[in-house]
Write a protein that holds these residues in place. Structure first.
Motif, PDB file in Angstrom:
ATOM      1  N   HIS A  71       0.799  -1.233   0.000  1.00 49.18           N
ATOM      2  CA  HIS A  71       0.000   0.000   0.000  1.00 49.18           C
ATOM      3  C   HIS A  71       0.830   1.280   0.000  1.00 49.18           C
ATOM      4  CE1 HIS A  71       0.915  -0.084   4.308  1.00 49.18           C
ATOM      5  NE2 HIS A  71       0.495   1.161   4.373  1.00 49.18           N
ATOM      6  N   ASP A  72       2.013   1.257   0.608  1.00 46.33           N
ATOM      7  CA  ASP A  72       2.816   2.477   0.699  1.00 46.33           C
ATOM      8  C   ASP A  72       4.133   2.358  -0.084  1.00 46.33           C
ATOM      9  OD1 ASP A  72       3.991   0.607   2.335  1.00 46.33           O
ATOM     10  OD2 ASP A  72       4.225   1.944   4.069  1.00 46.33           O
ATOM     11  N   TYR A  92       3.863   6.732  -5.712  1.00 42.27           N
ATOM     12  CA  TYR A  92       3.528   6.256  -4.369  1.00 42.27           C
ATOM     13  C   TYR A  92       2.283   5.389  -4.426  1.00 42.27           C
ATOM     14  CZ  TYR A  92       1.966   6.313   0.498  1.00 42.27           C
ATOM     15  OH  TYR A  92       1.551   5.937   1.756  1.00 42.27           O
ATOM     16  N   GLY A  93       2.228   4.414  -3.517  1.00 42.35           N
ATOM     17  CA  GLY A  93       1.010   3.647  -3.316  1.00 42.35           C
ATOM     18  C   GLY A  93       0.872   2.423  -4.200  1.00 42.35           C
ATOM     19  N   TYR A  94      -0.304   1.812  -4.108  1.00 39.10           N
ATOM     20  CA  TYR A  94      -0.596   0.594  -4.855  1.00 39.10           C
ATOM     21  C   TYR A  94      -0.322   0.747  -6.355  1.00 39.10           C
ATOM     22  CZ  TYR A  94      -3.143  -1.578  -0.923  1.00 39.10           C
ATOM     23  OH  TYR A  94      -3.502  -2.150   0.269  1.00 39.10           O
ATOM     24  N   ASP A 117      -2.783   5.237  -1.133  1.00 37.35           N
ATOM     25  CA  ASP A 117      -2.552   4.003  -0.376  1.00 37.35           C
ATOM     26  C   ASP A 117      -3.856   3.300  -0.006  1.00 37.35           C
ATOM     27  OD1 ASP A 117      -3.445   5.682   1.609  1.00 37.35           O
ATOM     28  OD2 ASP A 117      -1.546   5.750   2.700  1.00 37.35           O
TER      29      ASP A 117
END
Length: 200
Positions: A71-72, A92-94, A117
């Motif tokens: 997620h992050d 950033y993120g998924y 995220d």
């Protein structure tokens, strides 16, 4: 309130926020196992298919490549003589969305409170991006190979053929294509069970 009391509240909040983070799937190579573990992800993936026309197996294969469902996730830190000087990009993120592209998505989709995220938001972003790729560059949403090239290089970069000079990217896109095909085959076998809620 005492300093000790405030510290306790902050600690509890941190624990709760950490608990909200969804762990990566135990078996990311099997789309049925992923959705069995995270049934809310299946709902997000099918919502994205219905809203943007993005096939479940393609969005999931691209997300696997981008973040391994972390997620992050961020690009690795860069160093000069052991001194960190920033990351390669703001991804950033998924979905590994960059700041400026995420801002475009928020503005165009009306999803201003979205978070990179959050799996549902990241999946919706990916559907939005794939839909625009189809409109701008005429790439089928079922074409995992060319969809991923657009996702990585951007619509303008793809039109200019920037991917043609990146052998590693062409190989990676073929990996995404192969994973999408495996996911599609697996999904065909468990789709009815997922839709009936048998896994839930």
């Amino acid at each position: 309130m005492s300093l000790m009391g405030k510290a306790s509240i902050w600690l509890m909040a941190a624990v709760l926020l950490t608990g909200c983070a969804t762990s990566p799937p135990r078996n990311p190579e099997n789309i049925c196992a992923i959705f069995e573990q995270h049934d809310s992800w299946y709902e997000a993936a099918t919502d994205t298919r219905e809203k943007w026309g993005a096939p479940v197996h393609v969005t999931m294969a691209m997300m696997y490549q981008e973040s391994s469902f972390i997620h992050d996730a961020r690009p690795p830190m860069r160093y000069f003589l052991f001194i960190p000087y920033g990351r390669a990009s703001s991804a950033y993120g998924y979905a590994q969305a960059k700041d400026e592209t995420w801002a475009d998505y928020q503005r165009e989709s009306g999803n201003g409170w979205s978070s990179r995220d959050d799996f549902d938001d990241a999946m919706d972003f990916m559907g939005w991006y794939m839909s625009k790729t189809s409109k701008i560059n005429g790439v089928s949403k079922w074409d995992a190979y060319r969809q991923y090239l657009n996702y990585h290089e951007g619509w303008g970069g793809y039109r200019r053929g920037s991917h043609q000079r990146k052998g590693w990217l062409l190989k990676t896109s073929r990996k995404v294509e192969a994973r999408a095909k495996r996911y599609a085959s697996q999904y065909w076998q468990c789709k009815d069970s997922l839709n009936s809620g048998w896994f839930g």
